[in-house]
Design a protein around this motif. Structure first.
Motif, short mmCIF file in Angstrom:
data_model
loop_
_atom_site.label_atom_id
_atom_site.label_comp_id
_atom_site.label_asym_id
_atom_site.label_seq_id
_atom_site.Cartn_x
_atom_site.Cartn_y
_atom_site.Cartn_z
N ILE A 168 9.89 3.46 8.65
CA ILE A 168 9.24 4.30 9.31
C ILE A 168 8.89 3.57 10.72
O ILE A 168 8.15 2.45 10.52
N LEU A 182 6.32 -1.29 12.39
CA LEU A 182 7.52 -1.02 11.60
C LEU A 182 7.55 -0.92 10.43
O LEU A 182 6.65 -2.25 9.88
N ARG A 183 7.33 -0.06 8.97
CA ARG A 183 7.41 -0.54 7.38
C ARG A 183 8.40 0.02 6.58
O ARG A 183 8.84 1.09 7.35
N VAL A 184 8.43 -1.17 5.81
CA VAL A 184 9.54 -0.67 5.17
C VAL A 184 8.61 -0.15 3.54
O VAL A 184 8.14 -0.55 3.08
N ALA A 185 9.59 1.22 3.43
CA ALA A 185 8.79 1.81 2.00
C ALA A 185 9.98 1.95 0.69
O ALA A 185 10.88 2.97 1.63
N ARG A 186 9.36 1.99 0.18
CA ARG A 186 10.37 2.94 -1.33
C ARG A 186 9.80 4.46 -1.24
O ARG A 186 8.63 4.27 -2.11
N VAL A 187 10.41 5.49 -1.02
CA VAL A 187 9.72 7.07 -1.83
C VAL A 187 9.94 6.84 -3.26
O VAL A 187 11.33 6.46 -3.57
N ASP A 188 9.12 7.12 -3.74
CA ASP A 188 9.65 7.24 -5.22
C ASP A 188 9.09 9.29 -4.97
O ASP A 188 9.56 9.38 -6.66
N ARG A 189 8.70 9.81 -4.93
CA ARG A 189 8.27 11.27 -5.23
C ARG A 189 8.82 11.84 -3.52
O ARG A 189 8.59 11.15 -2.93
N SER A 190 9.22 13.28 -3.87
CA SER A 190 9.44 14.23 -2.29
C SER A 190 9.17 15.26 -3.41
O SER A 190 9.88 16.07 -4.21
N VAL A 210 6.56 9.95 -0.86
CA VAL A 210 5.23 9.37 -0.61
C VAL A 210 5.93 8.34 -1.78
O VAL A 210 6.89 8.78 -1.86
N ALA A 211 5.96 6.93 -0.59
CA ALA A 211 6.41 5.91 -0.66
C ALA A 211 5.54 4.69 -0.40
O ALA A 211 4.29 5.05 -0.28
N ARG A 212 6.01 3.52 -1.07
CA ARG A 212 5.14 1.92 -1.37
C ARG A 212 6.00 1.23 -0.26
O ARG A 212 6.79 1.10 -0.33
N VAL A 213 4.83 1.25 0.22
CA VAL A 213 5.03 -0.22 1.65
C VAL A 213 5.39 -0.89 1.16
O VAL A 213 3.80 -1.64 0.78
N ASP A 214 6.06 -2.13 1.22
CA ASP A 214 6.23 -3.43 1.05
C ASP A 214 6.29 -4.32 1.69
O ASP A 214 6.91 -5.34 1.37
N ARG A 215 6.74 -3.68 3.37
CA ARG A 215 6.65 -5.16 4.21
C ARG A 215 6.40 -4.12 5.70
O ARG A 215 6.44 -2.63 6.08
N TYR A 239 1.40 -1.03 0.34
CA TYR A 239 -0.53 0.07 0.07
C TYR A 239 0.57 1.41 0.08
O TYR A 239 2.51 1.00 -0.14
N ALA A 295 2.00 5.68 1.38
CA ALA A 295 2.44 5.84 1.98
C ALA A 295 2.44 7.96 1.75
O ALA A 295 3.22 7.41 1.15
#
Lengths: 112, 112
Positions: free
Chosen positions: B14, B94-102, A96-101, A10, A12
């Protein structure tokens, strides 16, 4: 509080900001904005913290990038952001980020 | 403070948590842990906020998932997390995310 988000993936929106000293209706406006966000399609939850020194982080969770874009274009949201820049916010970063775990833990949870 | 992160993509951890009432060496341990994180390969920055009611969010930024995994397996980090669960933290996500836009904004920035 911790948001009851579904299994990843999802999305964030991480919003880090520094308040000005101005007080005014900030808290009320922020609460109204969050209430409005929570009624948008695709909203999954929000978490917020603000230190006494003025630094704050709010994270909202969303089902899709389309839902985030729709919220960013919401007229009331746009107006509140403009007001925030004029009165209450000294600086911010938005990511803006995609949460993968994800994982959770509670002290009193069974087996925890 | 706002981290001077590079252009996306990069990764974010996060960490949303609720403190217990216990005080002890929490602030010192958290500061030491952040200092240690900042010396790890791939560390890009950190942002933190904690409300007086005990809810806090910290976000660390990293170049890669490998860097995050290495930090998660760091012995001092593992020990600090165990101590945190025993003494200072009541619940966390705890969430791990990939930031794609800032994006960033500052009140006094030229043209801002």
């Amino acid at each position: 509080m911790i948001s009851e988000t579904p299994s990843p993936p999802y999305f964030a929106v991480i919003f880090t900001s520094l308040r000005t000293d101005a007080d005014g209706d900030y808290a009320e406006t922020a609460d109204e904005l969050l209430a409005r966000a929570s009624r948008q399609p695709g909203f999954l939850g929000a978490e917020r913290a603000r230190s006494p020194d003025g630094w704050g982080i709010s994270v909202t969770y969303w089902e899709s990038l389309d839902a985030i874009e729709a919220w960013e274009n919401d007229a009331a949201h746009v107006a509140a952001k403009r007001l925030g820049r004029e009165k209450w916010i000294r600086a911010y970063a938005l990511r803006v980020a995609r949460v993968d775990r994800s994982s959770r833990w509670e002290a009193d949870a069974p087996g925890g």
